[in-house]
Design a protein around this motif. Structure first.
Motif, mmCIF file in Angstrom:
data_model
loop_
_atom_site.group_PDB
_atom_site.id
_atom_site.type_symbol
_atom_site.label_atom_id
_atom_site.label_comp_id
_atom_site.label_asym_id
_atom_site.label_seq_id
_atom_site.Cartn_x
_atom_site.Cartn_y
_atom_site.Cartn_z
ATOM 1 N N ASN A 237 123.418 69.163 19.276
ATOM 2 C CA ASN A 237 124.505 69.677 18.421
ATOM 3 C C ASN A 237 125.061 68.945 17.406
ATOM 4 O OD1 ASN A 237 127.775 70.554 18.991
ATOM 5 N ND2 ASN A 237 126.348 72.159 19.046
ATOM 6 N N MET A 238 125.969 69.499 16.499
ATOM 7 C CA MET A 238 126.570 68.871 15.462
ATOM 8 C C MET A 238 127.721 67.749 16.143
ATOM 9 S SD MET A 238 125.207 70.247 13.038
ATOM 10 C CE MET A 238 126.031 69.504 11.461
ATOM 11 N N PRO A 239 128.309 66.649 15.281
ATOM 12 C CA PRO A 239 128.924 65.605 15.603
ATOM 13 C C PRO A 239 130.307 66.407 16.310
ATOM 14 C CG PRO A 239 128.373 65.268 13.502
ATOM 15 C CD PRO A 239 127.528 66.614 13.696
ATOM 16 N N GLY A 240 130.668 67.499 15.961
ATOM 17 C CA GLY A 240 132.005 67.848 16.542
ATOM 18 C C GLY A 240 131.667 68.194 17.943
ATOM 19 N N GLY A 241 130.575 68.423 18.468
ATOM 20 C CA GLY A 241 130.221 68.614 19.851
ATOM 21 C C GLY A 241 130.789 67.422 20.703
ATOM 22 N N LYS B 1 118.610 65.834 27.973
ATOM 23 C CA LYS B 1 119.128 64.854 27.253
ATOM 24 C C LYS B 1 120.113 65.794 26.458
ATOM 25 C CE LYS B 1 115.587 63.207 25.391
ATOM 26 N NZ LYS B 1 114.656 62.180 24.790
ATOM 27 N N LEU B 2 121.263 64.853 25.869
ATOM 28 C CA LEU B 2 122.273 65.257 25.161
ATOM 29 C C LEU B 2 122.456 64.480 23.894
ATOM 30 C CD1 LEU B 2 124.724 67.193 24.320
ATOM 31 C CD2 LEU B 2 126.061 65.640 25.657
ATOM 32 N N SER B 3 122.029 65.028 22.595
ATOM 33 C CA SER B 3 122.093 64.194 21.512
ATOM 34 C C SER B 3 122.915 65.028 20.344
ATOM 35 C CB SER B 3 120.765 63.970 20.934
ATOM 36 O OG SER B 3 120.035 62.935 21.751
ATOM 37 N N PHE B 4 123.343 64.276 19.449
ATOM 38 C CA PHE B 4 124.081 64.732 18.144
ATOM 39 C C PHE B 4 123.658 64.251 16.895
ATOM 40 C CE2 PHE B 4 126.842 64.392 21.898
ATOM 41 C CZ PHE B 4 127.320 65.644 22.075
ATOM 42 N N ILE B 5 123.488 65.252 15.880
ATOM 43 C CA ILE B 5 122.840 64.870 14.730
ATOM 44 C C ILE B 5 123.852 64.089 13.811
ATOM 45 C CG2 ILE B 5 123.407 67.213 13.491
ATOM 46 C CD1 ILE B 5 120.518 66.962 12.157
ATOM 47 N N GLU B 6 123.416 63.256 13.156
ATOM 48 C CA GLU B 6 124.390 62.543 12.066
ATOM 49 C C GLU B 6 123.821 62.988 10.681
ATOM 50 O OE1 GLU B 6 124.541 58.143 10.758
ATOM 51 O OE2 GLU B 6 126.087 58.494 12.665
ATOM 52 N N ASP C 39 116.684 63.945 6.347
ATOM 53 C CA ASP C 39 117.292 62.703 6.102
ATOM 54 C C ASP C 39 118.607 62.796 7.010
ATOM 55 O OD1 ASP C 39 118.201 60.323 5.002
ATOM 56 O OD2 ASP C 39 118.956 61.352 3.006
ATOM 57 N N TYR C 40 118.511 62.558 8.323
ATOM 58 C CA TYR C 40 119.383 62.607 9.366
ATOM 59 C C TYR C 40 119.132 61.764 10.445
ATOM 60 C CZ TYR C 40 116.329 65.730 11.721
ATOM 61 O OH TYR C 40 115.029 66.155 12.452
ATOM 62 N N LYS C 41 119.978 61.247 11.548
ATOM 63 C CA LYS C 41 119.866 60.499 12.650
ATOM 64 C C LYS C 41 120.328 61.193 13.727
ATOM 65 C CE LYS C 41 120.794 56.067 10.126
ATOM 66 N NZ LYS C 41 121.726 54.970 10.160
ATOM 67 N N LEU C 42 119.779 60.904 14.998
ATOM 68 C CA LEU C 42 119.953 61.446 16.067
ATOM 69 C C LEU C 42 121.036 60.437 17.075
ATOM 70 C CD1 LEU C 42 117.217 63.744 17.803
ATOM 71 C CD2 LEU C 42 119.310 64.549 16.562
ATOM 72 N N ILE C 43 122.114 60.717 17.327
ATOM 73 C CA ILE C 43 122.695 59.749 17.981
ATOM 74 C C ILE C 43 123.304 60.273 19.398
ATOM 75 C CG2 ILE C 43 123.794 58.661 15.966
ATOM 76 C CD1 ILE C 43 126.190 60.377 16.038
ATOM 77 N N LYS C 44 123.474 59.362 20.346
ATOM 78 C CA LYS C 44 123.967 59.730 21.451
ATOM 79 C C LYS C 44 125.455 59.473 21.771
ATOM 80 C CE LYS C 44 119.635 58.886 23.817
ATOM 81 N NZ LYS C 44 118.837 58.020 25.016
ATOM 82 N N LYS C 45 126.243 59.868 22.545
ATOM 83 C CA LYS C 45 127.439 60.028 22.979
ATOM 84 C C LYS C 45 127.728 58.850 23.970
ATOM 85 C CE LYS C 45 131.425 62.220 24.798
ATOM 86 N NZ LYS C 45 132.122 63.525 25.300
#
Length: 228
Positions: A159-163, A178-183, A220-226
Motif C-alpha cells: 500500500n501507499m505510505p498513508g496506509g 506480508k504487509l509492506s508500503f511503498i516509498e 525508482d522506489y523502495k518497499l518498507i515495513k511498518k
C-alpha cells in the motif's frame, strides 16, 4: 487503491510493484482528496485541475458518483499548459482518449484512465475492481482489505505510505500475508522551470519524459515495513 484522476508517479510505482492491482471503487467518496483533482504546471506555476462531479457526497461510494461536463475545458487547459513539452504530440493523444471517454460513472471513468496510462507505460498487471469481488459488503477499513486479500489468495499486500496509520502487520500475519508500503521517489526531471516541482500529476511526468526515462522512474522506489 482508490482510483484517482491522473495520479502522481508514486501511484504508478505502486502498480509496478505488484502482480495484481485492485481498484478500490466501492468505498466512500472522499471530498477534498485526489479522486477528481490534481496539479499540473502552467507557465511555470502549479495549477489545480478539477474534474466536475455530479452527486458527489461522503455518503456515496465512488462508483455511485457521476462525472460532470467540464472535460473539454480541462483538455483545453492541459493543451495550453503543455503545447511546448517534448512529448506533447503523443501524450496529448492519450489524454484526449481518456477525457473523451463516453463513460459517465466516476469509478469506471477513472478506471479507464488508469488502464490507458498503464498501457502507455507498458505496465501489464492483473487488474481487479473491488466491487466485482465476492466479499461481505458490510466490512469496512482493514477488515475489508483483509477480505480482498483472502479472496485473491494474496501472499503480500503493498500500500501507499498513508496506509501505515490504517493497517497493522499482526492482522495480516494471521492470514499469512506480508504487509509492506511503498516509498515513492520523485527523481527530478526537466520541466523547463527554474525550480523542480515534485509530486505533480502523471500528466507532467509523461509530457516531459520519454519511455526509457519513464521506465527508470517506475523502478525508482523502495518497499518498507511498518514497525508495530
Amino acid at each position: 487503491m482508490q482510483p484517482y484522476f491522473f495520479p502522481y508517479i508514486g501511484y504508478f510505482q505502486l502498480i509496478h510493484s505488484v502482480d495484481s492491482f485492485v481498484v478500490y471503487d466501492d468505498v466512500n467518496y472522499i471530498k477534498g482528496g485526489w479522486i477528481n483533482r490534481n496539479f499540473i504546471l502552467s507557465q511555470g506555476e502549479k495549477v489545480l485541475i478539477t474534474l466536475q462531479l455530479l452527486g458527489a457526497s461522503p455518503n456515496r461510494l465512488i462508483n455511485q458518483v457521476r462525472v460532470g461536463n467540464n472535460r473539454h475545458k480541462l483538455l483545453k487547459t492541459i493543451k495550453q499548459s503543455y503545447s511546448n513539452a517534448p512529448n506533447y504530440a503523443e501524450v496529448i493523444e492519450l489524454i484526449e482518449t481518456i477525457l473523451n471517454s463516453p463513460q459517465t460513472n466516476l469509478a469506471l471513468f477513472l478506471d479507464f484512465g488508469l488502464r490507458q496510462v498503464c498501457d502507455y507505460l507498458g505496465l501489464e498487471r492483473e487488474w481487479v475492481l473491488s466491487s466485482e469481488l465476492r466479499k461481505d459488503v458490510t466490512l469496512r477499513g482493514q477488515k475489508k482489505v483483509l477480505a480482498i486479500c483472502k479472496e485473491l489468495e494474496a501472499s503480500h499486500y503493498i500500500n501507499m505510505p498513508g496506509g501505515m496509520e490504517l493497517y497493522d502487520s499482526a492482522s495480516f500475519a494471521q492470514l499469512d500475508v506480508k504487509l509492506s508500503f511503498i516509498e515513492p521517489s520523485f527523481r527530478p526531471y526537466n520541466q523547463k522551470n527554474s525550480e523542480f516541482t515534485s509530486a505533480l500529476s502523471i500528466i507532467d511526468v509523461l509530457m516531459n519524459n520519454d519511455l526509457n526515462k519513464l521506465g527508470s522512474m517506475l523502478n525508482d522506489y523502495k518497499l518498507i515495513k511498518k514497525s508495530d
